[in-house]
Design an enzyme around this catalytic site. Structure first.
Site, PDB file in Angstrom:
ATOM      1  N   GLU A   1      30.033  66.039 107.519  1.00  0.00           N
ATOM      2  CA  GLU A   1      30.745  67.018 106.700  1.00  0.00           C
ATOM      3  C   GLU A   1      29.764  67.896 105.927  1.00  0.00           C
ATOM      4  O   GLU A   1      28.811  67.395 105.327  1.00  0.00           O
ATOM      5  CB  GLU A   1      31.672  66.287 105.730  1.00  0.00           C
ATOM      6  CG  GLU A   1      32.594  65.293 106.443  1.00  0.00           C
ATOM      7  CD  GLU A   1      33.307  64.362 105.474  1.00  0.00           C
ATOM      8  OE1 GLU A   1      33.616  64.785 104.348  1.00  0.00           O
ATOM      9  OE2 GLU A   1      33.535  63.189 105.838  1.00  0.00           O
TER      10      GLU A   1
ATOM     11  N   HIS B   1      35.279  69.138 106.514  1.00  0.00           N
ATOM     12  CA  HIS B   1      35.271  67.694 106.806  1.00  0.00           C
ATOM     13  C   HIS B   1      35.335  67.481 108.325  1.00  0.00           C
ATOM     14  O   HIS B   1      36.325  66.975 108.867  1.00  0.00           O
ATOM     15  CB  HIS B   1      36.508  67.118 106.109  1.00  0.00           C
ATOM     16  CG  HIS B   1      36.611  65.637 106.031  1.00  0.00           C
ATOM     17  ND1 HIS B   1      36.535  64.808 107.123  1.00  0.00           N
ATOM     18  CD2 HIS B   1      36.815  64.832 104.969  1.00  0.00           C
ATOM     19  CE1 HIS B   1      36.691  63.554 106.725  1.00  0.00           C
ATOM     20  NE2 HIS B   1      36.866  63.540 105.421  1.00  0.00           N
TER      21      HIS B   1
HETATM   22  C1  BG6 Z   1      35.498  61.001 103.704  1.00  0.00           C
HETATM   23  C2  BG6 Z   1      35.359  60.147 102.469  1.00  0.00           C
HETATM   24  O1  BG6 Z   1      34.976  62.259 103.478  1.00  0.00           O
HETATM   25  O2  BG6 Z   1      36.874  61.125 104.018  1.00  0.00           O
HETATM   26  C3  BG6 Z   1      35.988  58.783 102.717  1.00  0.00           C
HETATM   27  O3  BG6 Z   1      33.979  60.025 102.126  1.00  0.00           O
HETATM   28  C4  BG6 Z   1      37.433  58.954 103.117  1.00  0.00           C
HETATM   29  O4  BG6 Z   1      35.880  57.981 101.549  1.00  0.00           O
HETATM   30  C5  BG6 Z   1      37.500  59.897 104.315  1.00  0.00           C
HETATM   31  O5  BG6 Z   1      37.989  57.694 103.440  1.00  0.00           O
HETATM   32  C6  BG6 Z   1      38.914  60.186 104.795  1.00  0.00           C
HETATM   33  O6  BG6 Z   1      39.693  60.642 103.755  1.00  0.00           O
HETATM   34  P1  BG6 Z   1      41.222  60.926 103.987  1.00  0.00           P
HETATM   35  O7  BG6 Z   1      41.782  61.292 102.649  1.00  0.00           O
HETATM   36  O8  BG6 Z   1      41.314  62.059 104.961  1.00  0.00           O
HETATM   37  O9  BG6 Z   1      41.819  59.662 104.530  1.00  0.00           O
END
Ligand code: BG6
Length: 336
Positions: free
Chosen positions: A304, A200
């Site tokens: 990502e 991510h």
């Molecule tokens: C992204 C998702 O990968 O991560 C989003 O598609 C999400 O929907 C974002 O808000 C952040 O996620 P998190 O759990 O780290 O706040």
């Protein structure tokens, strides 16, 4: 008995889990949650020290780059080639370094599900492996100066108990002029295993409204800001003028992020991945997130490398799967 890390090279004491009074003549400083003890028998340029929150961190300072990787979540928080004037990864100044919370920025690893778990809404978003400590398996610096860090999960009885039955993860991060991250999932069970996963990656940008993302023309995306509606990517260059939260499916394509303000292009090539996610929280979501500064959203974009939705991976028994992202920097004209 203290947990052992990297065979006999050094011992790693986790004070929060192991009362170490018996092992030390003086108690650790009150704020020291983790204590790195014994020898630092790591290659020159690689150290294991205490990072934010007292968490164990692998720091790299070689001729080629600087980098920081936390054992919590096997989370790469920093990478910057020496040849480049600024960090490539974005980190939130509001990130927590607290037990049970993910780090905000860098490269969280999502596994074994991506986003909320539909079957268990109370389960943590993006899976469990970004929330716990991984084991450092080894580190070396290759002849060309590339630092290689290897980690594994599950690392302890706690994470083993929360893992899908008999799964093992290996993560290899290669840090040099380029950054390579390879996540291998092994199914040790007698039954097939289906999972989602993501690297991510948060990239630092001069202003998200001024950048362009190429490589996804013609791809289909799931628009999470529009109830999961499926849409086709018509424009060759994606520009950002509101919250993008898109899962591009069935695409192995290399992405290029062009950032005129920082005078650079970032290329993300991938192997073993059919999903690419493009995300920026924009204004309202930034304000709603306690670990994200209200005014930080223009400075980042997530591209990502993933396998999610219909690209979830099914592994037969005794099989393995590796997903790799390779990040490299180019000048605006294409030269490195
Ligand atoms: C992204 C998702 O990968 O991560 C989003 O598609 C999400 O929907 C974002 O808000 C952040 O996620 P998190 O759990 O780290 O706040």
């Amino acid at each position: 008995m203290l947990p052992r890390l990297m065979s006999s090279e050094y011992t790693y004491q986790i004070a929060a889990v192991n009362p170490i009074g018996a092992a030390r003549s003086t108690p650790p400083p009150p704020l020291l949650r983790y204590t790195v003890a014994m020898k630092y028998d790591l290659p020159s340029g690689v150290t294991l020290d205490e990072g934010r929150g007292g968490w164990p961190r692998v720091s790299v300072a070689t001729d080629l780059c600087t980098a920081e990787l936390y054992l919590h979540g096997a989370h790469l928080c920093h990478w910057q080639p020496r040849s480049h004037p600024r960090p490539v990864l974005w980190m939130s100044r509001a990130s927590r370094f607290e037990t049970g919370a993910p780090i905000r920025g860098g490269v969280p690893i999502c596994f074994p599900w991506f986003g909320p778990n539909a079957a268990a809404p109370e389960a943590p978003v993006h899976g469990i492996v970004r929330l716990g400590e991984w084991t450092l398996e080894g580190a070396e610096v290759e002849r060309d100066g590339t630092a290689v860090i290897r980690l594994s999960w599950p690392s302890d009885a706690g994470s083993r108990a929360s893992a899908p039955a008999e799964v093992a993860l290996a993560y290899e991060v290669r840090l040099g002029d380029a950054l390579s991250m390879a996540l291998t999932v092994a199914n040790l069970a007698a039954a097939a295993l289906t999972f989602e996963e993501a690297l991510h990656t948060y990239f630092a940008v001069s202003d998200v409204r001024q950048v362009g993302v190429e490589g996804l023309a013609g791809a289909i995306f799931v628009d999470k800001t529009d109830g999961g509606t499926r849409k086709a990517q018509d424009d060759a260059v994606i520009t950002i003028s509101r919250e993008p939260d898109r899962l591009y499916v069935n695409t192995p394509a290399t992405l290029t992020l062009t950032d005129p303000g920082f005078g650079r292009r970032i290329r993300v090539a991938k192997m073993g991945s059919l999903t690419s996610v493009v995300w920026n929280p924009w204004i309202a979501k930034s304000r709603a997130m306690s670990d994200f500064g209200d005014d930080e959203w223009p400075g980042m974009i997530c591209l990502e490398t993933a396998n999610a939705a219909e690209n979830a991976v099914t592994l037969p028994p005794a099989a393995g799967h590796t997903m790799t992202a390779v990040v490299s920097l180019l000048g605006l004209s294409g030269s490195s």
